[in-house]
Scaffold this active site. Structure first.
Site, short mmCIF file in Angstrom:
data_model
loop_
_atom_site.label_atom_id
_atom_site.label_comp_id
_atom_site.label_asym_id
_atom_site.label_seq_id
_atom_site.Cartn_x
_atom_site.Cartn_y
_atom_site.Cartn_z
N GLU A 40 0.89 -1.17 0.00
CA GLU A 40 0.00 0.00 0.00
C GLU A 40 0.91 1.21 0.00
O GLU A 40 1.57 1.51 1.00
CB GLU A 40 -0.93 -0.02 1.22
N CYS A 86 -1.98 8.82 2.97
CA CYS A 86 -2.00 8.39 1.57
C CYS A 86 -3.37 8.61 0.94
O CYS A 86 -3.47 8.88 -0.25
CB CYS A 86 -1.61 6.91 1.47
#
Length: 459
Positions: free
Chosen positions: A228, A262
């Protein structure tokens, strides 16, 4: 970088740790092997019960653990408390649903019989970032440990107290010794651990360069990896949207964790019919945010976690202005102790400027004007990343068009992108591969073993 807690609001060194030696790492790996041999045989229901106890430990220690988050990365105290509560939620989710997710699945292959059994892989190395120092770990650990794997945590070097506290939470919950271990090590020690034959898989949440390095090492050795990585998430606002709610959510989506997320919205793509109104309202709201002491409940934005992050954000804003962007508010580091940066709004950013396609890890928003749905989709996809997207429209046809065309791991309609234990989480393109959370997450680190028996047999 040294393994140390440094308060980002003051620059004060709180505590320093020595990194484990190569010999100590080898010892920890041997202990993990031994732990897996017994942990994998513990009935799934018992593992799930320990995960439920981990949730209770998190609840009982919420204030203490939240304070660690605040002093190590500068997140305001209430969002830090919310992070601990979310970790408890994930533990309870897998405690309740994990056993069913791992149950054998029968298949009709008459006259024969077949089923799939789900078995743990073994030792999983987790390389985790500082920005959500508990949540990033628990969203890996809760499903992986419930499935019978054991975990080795290499956390970011600026959150050692959080890293050690996570290990202690699992110990308090009753997990056997060495089922989950925190390794206080630098990044230079990671390659050798990935390359150790006893480590069966690796998961990383972090930067694109770190993900590329870890993925290439794992691939060379044919090991499972889940990544990720970064994001440059679009936040699209169309004329039919609930305007006031969109503006309120846009501000929250950009400055969550001081913009160090993010899945924080970073590029605000607004239809030309409402652009001027949105630009004014959004800029006013960003300007009104209070930057200050993260322990003060009135603070909206605390410091950035590290001086290097503050400096990089400042450099990105400077490059944007040099490329032709205008600063409507903010645009400067705050002259005070700590790593503070002003909430910033940039407009007229050229679409071919580097900053328009990069991830800006701080409270900096870029606002773009588009004439229609097609232009919004084209701009949303004009980035190497594909993590999340938030779309604001009450037109059903537009909603379906965005869902179909946006290149991202998740699209939220009339809401802010967020992770949820019940939903798969992950990205496409340079945002990584694999999924965390939900049933998809627990199955990333299991062997789906097919068992077939002729004529029925004992399967």
């Amino acid at each position: 970088m040294p393994i140390a807690s440094i308060n980002p609001a003051t620059g004060e060194i709180l505590i320093e740790f020595l990194a484990l030696s190569s010999e100590e790492i080898r010892t920890r790996l041997a202990r993990a092997v031994k732990a897996f041999a017994s942990w994998r045989s513990v009935p799934t229901a018992e593992r799930a019960a320990m995960m439920a106890r981990a949730a209770e430990v998190l609840d009982s220690r919420r204030e203490n653990l939240a304070t660690l988050i605040t002093v190590e990365i500068g997140r305001p105290i209430q969002p830090a408390r919310d992070e601990i509560a979310k970790c408890a939620l994930a533990c309870r989710y897998y405690a309740e649903h994990g056993p069913a997710m791992l149950r054998d699945v029968a298949f009709d292959v008459a006259p024969n019989r077949a089923r799939v059994v789900m078995q743990p892989l073994g030792i999983v190395l987790a390389v985790m970032p500082w920005n959500f120092p508990f949540w990033q770990v628990f969203r890996f650990a809760a499903p992986a440990l419930t499935a019978g794997n054991v975990g080795l945590l290499k956390h970011a070097s600026n959150v050692p107290q959080c890293a050690l506290a996570i290990e202690d939470v699992f110990r308090q919950a009753g997990l056997p010794e060495d089922v989950f271990q925190t390794l206080l090590i630098g990044s230079d020690a990671v390659p050798a651990i990935i390359e150790d034959h006893r480590v069966r898989a690796v998961t990383l949440t972090g930067s694109e360069p770190a993900g590329s390095d870890v993925a290439s090492r794992a691939a060379k050795l044919i090991k499972k990896a889940v990544l990720e990585l970064g994001g440059s998430d679009p936040f699209i606002v169309m004329p039919s949207a609930d305007f006031d709610e969109a503006v309120r959510t846009a501000v929250k989506a950009r400055v969550i964790n001081a913009g160090q997320s993010c899945i924080a919205a970073k590029r605000f793509i607004v239809h030309e019919q409402i652009y001027e109104r949105f630009e004014a309202a959004f800029t006013s709201a960003m300007r009104a945010l209070h930057v200050g002491d993260p322990m003060d409940p009135a603070t909206d934005i605390g410091p950035l976690a590290l001086p290097a992050i503050r400096d990089e954000v400042a450099a990105q804003v400077r490059r944007a202005v040099e490329a032709g962007a205008r600063v409507l508010t903010g645009g400067r580091a705050i002259e005070s102790p700590g790593n503070f940066y002003e909430p910033t709004v940039l407009v007229d950013v050229p679409c071919d400027a580097d900053v328009a396609r990069e991830e800006v890890f701080g409270p900096v928003a870029m606002v773009f004007r588009v004439p229609d749905v097609d232009a919004a989709i084209e701009l949303a996809n004009d980035t190497p990343f594909g993590l999340g997207a938030s779309v604001w429209t009450n037109d059903a046809a537009e909603q379906e068009r965005f869902i179909d065309r946006i290149e991202a791991g998740q699209v939220f309609i009339n809401g802010m992108v967020a992770s949820d234990p019940r939903l798969p989480f992950g990205g496409v393109k340079h945002s990584g591969y694999g999924r965390e959370l939900s049933e998809a997450g627990i199955r990333e680190f299991v062997n789906l073993k097919t068992v077939w028996s002729k004529g029925g047999g004992t399967v």
